[in-house]
Scaffold this active site. Structure first.
Site, PDB file in Angstrom:
ATOM      1  N   TYR A   1       0.841  -1.201   0.000  1.00  0.00           N
ATOM      2  CA  TYR A   1       0.000   0.000   0.000  1.00  0.00           C
ATOM      3  C   TYR A   1       0.873   1.247   0.000  1.00  0.00           C
ATOM      4  CZ  TYR A   1       0.898   0.920   4.991  1.00  0.00           C
ATOM      5  OH  TYR A   1       1.495   1.208   6.190  1.00  0.00           O
ATOM      6  N   CYS A   2       0.289   2.348  -0.485  1.00  0.00           N
ATOM      7  CA  CYS A   2       0.948   3.657  -0.465  1.00  0.00           C
ATOM      8  C   CYS A   2      -0.165   4.709  -0.427  1.00  0.00           C
ATOM      9  CB  CYS A   2       1.865   3.840  -1.667  1.00  0.00           C
ATOM     10  SG  CYS A   2       1.043   3.716  -3.274  1.00  0.00           S
ATOM     11  N   THR A   3       0.174   5.958  -0.654  1.00  0.00           N
ATOM     12  CA  THR A   3      -0.800   7.037  -0.488  1.00  0.00           C
ATOM     13  C   THR A   3      -1.972   6.931  -1.455  1.00  0.00           C
ATOM     14  OG1 THR A   3       1.004   8.487   0.200  1.00  0.00           O
ATOM     15  CG2 THR A   3      -1.088   9.543  -0.364  1.00  0.00           C
TER      16      THR A   3
ATOM     17  N   ILE B   1      -4.163   4.549   0.425  1.00  0.00           N
ATOM     18  CA  ILE B   1      -4.701   4.901   1.738  1.00  0.00           C
ATOM     19  C   ILE B   1      -5.885   5.857   1.609  1.00  0.00           C
ATOM     20  CG2 ILE B   1      -4.146   5.989   3.950  1.00  0.00           C
ATOM     21  CD1 ILE B   1      -1.148   5.284   3.242  1.00  0.00           C
TER      22      ILE B   1
END
Length: 326
Positions: free
Chosen positions: A178-180, A207
């Site tokens: 996951y990342c932004t 996210i």
């Protein structure tokens, strides 16, 4: 309804004459009075822009009308004021720097991890055969991250390939990256597959989308964003604060850049220490002759400058500002 919106998006899609496109796209954004930061590369677009509701709708409609970018997934936030000061649209070699000598070996249009919608990610993340992997930089995950996530000690995403060997112990697990907003996971998951990892997944929309669609459950702290909001709330279910002040250790979610432009360290600082230290990370920076005026935000417009690193008399920190998302 708030007066303005901020759009976070990316799209991997080949662009011919990308450098020329970047200049034309900049003029288009300015014609809509948008502000923000867009990276254009031969491989696609990566941007965050902000403006009025009408301007943002016109921008999204125009992007979607271009068949190259029709699949672009915009994450839309309602904001009280524009999230940037200026409009930048620049051509670069990659829309997110991978750190690979030959980035062409990784093509997110051909092979990436399995995209999980936020609800699917929520259902899978706590299983025993699953590892949650944060592929963001340390200054991002220090202010907020998923509960029990594996976090890498990297100052920039370009260092991610160097950490592959450290992840080998998880090859028998399902890896949920996951990342932004999802863009880093496209390359991170593709690289993991290239290196022999078999069960690789990624949180579609990152996210930001997870917070909007399932309430952000078990995301601890805030999510770092690449505009003058700095960090935004994600968790509406079981929120908590995980970051602490660099100077005194008090719990705080406020991130700033050091007021000394030759340091510019990106760090967490509580309001009390902010005013006490005049927005600086150390006394040496506080006394520096080039120190910028501190107004309580710790946000500064980036001004190109030449710095002689060899003459620094304080700890060397990575050159980061609030205006970069690589």
């Amino acid at each position: 309804m708030r007066a303005y919106q901020t759009l976070l998006y990316y799209c991997y899609s080949p662009i011919e004459n990308a450098e020329e496109f970047a200049q034309q796209h900049l003029e288009f954004c300015k014609s809509l009075d948008l502000v923000g930061r867009i990276i254009v590369a031969d491989e696609g677009l990566n941007g965050t822009v902000s403006g009025t509701q009408e301007a943002c709708k016109a921008y999204m409609d125009t992007v979607h009308a271009d068949e190259r970018f029709a699949k672009t997934d915009f994450k839309v936030d309602e904001v009280d004021e524009p999230s940037f000061i200026k409009m930048h649209c620049r051509y670069k070699a990659e829309i997110v720097h991978s750190g690979l000598r030959n980035p062409q070996v990784i093509d997110p249009n051909k092979r990436t991890g399995v995209h999980l919608e936020p609800k699917e990610f929520l259902e899978l993340k706590d299983r025993e055969d699953v590892v949650i992997l944060d592929v963001r930089s340390d200054y991002e995950h220090n202010v907020g991250h998923f509960k029990n996530a594996v976090r890498l000690d990297i100052e920039n995403f370009r260092e991610f390939p160097e950490k592959i060997n450290e992840l080998a112990k998880y090859k028998d697990k399902k890896i949920l990256t996951y990342c932004t907003g999802g863009i880093k996971c496209e390359k991170a998951s593709a690289l993991l597959l290239h290196e022999g990892f078999e069960n690789v997944y990624q949180l579609h929309g990152g996210i930001i989308k997870y917070g909007k669609e399932v309430g952000g459950k078990d995301f601890e702290g805030k999510c770092y964003v690449f505009d003058n909001r700095v960090a935004v709330d994600i968790n509406q279910v079981n929120p908590t604060v995980v970051s602490t002040c660099f100077n005194c250790g008090a719990v705080s979610s406020k991130m700033i850049n050091c007021a000394n432009p030759e340091c510019n360290e990106h760090f967490t600082q509580c309001d009390e220490c902010g005013w006490k230290m005049d927005g600086c990370c150390s006394e040496a920076c506080r006394e520096h002759p080039r120190k910028r005026p501190y107004d309580g935000t710790g946000y500064y417009v980036k001004i190109p400058q030449s710095v002689d690193v060899s003459k620094r008399k304080y700890k060397k920190f990575p050159e980061k500002t609030l205006l970069t998302n690589e």
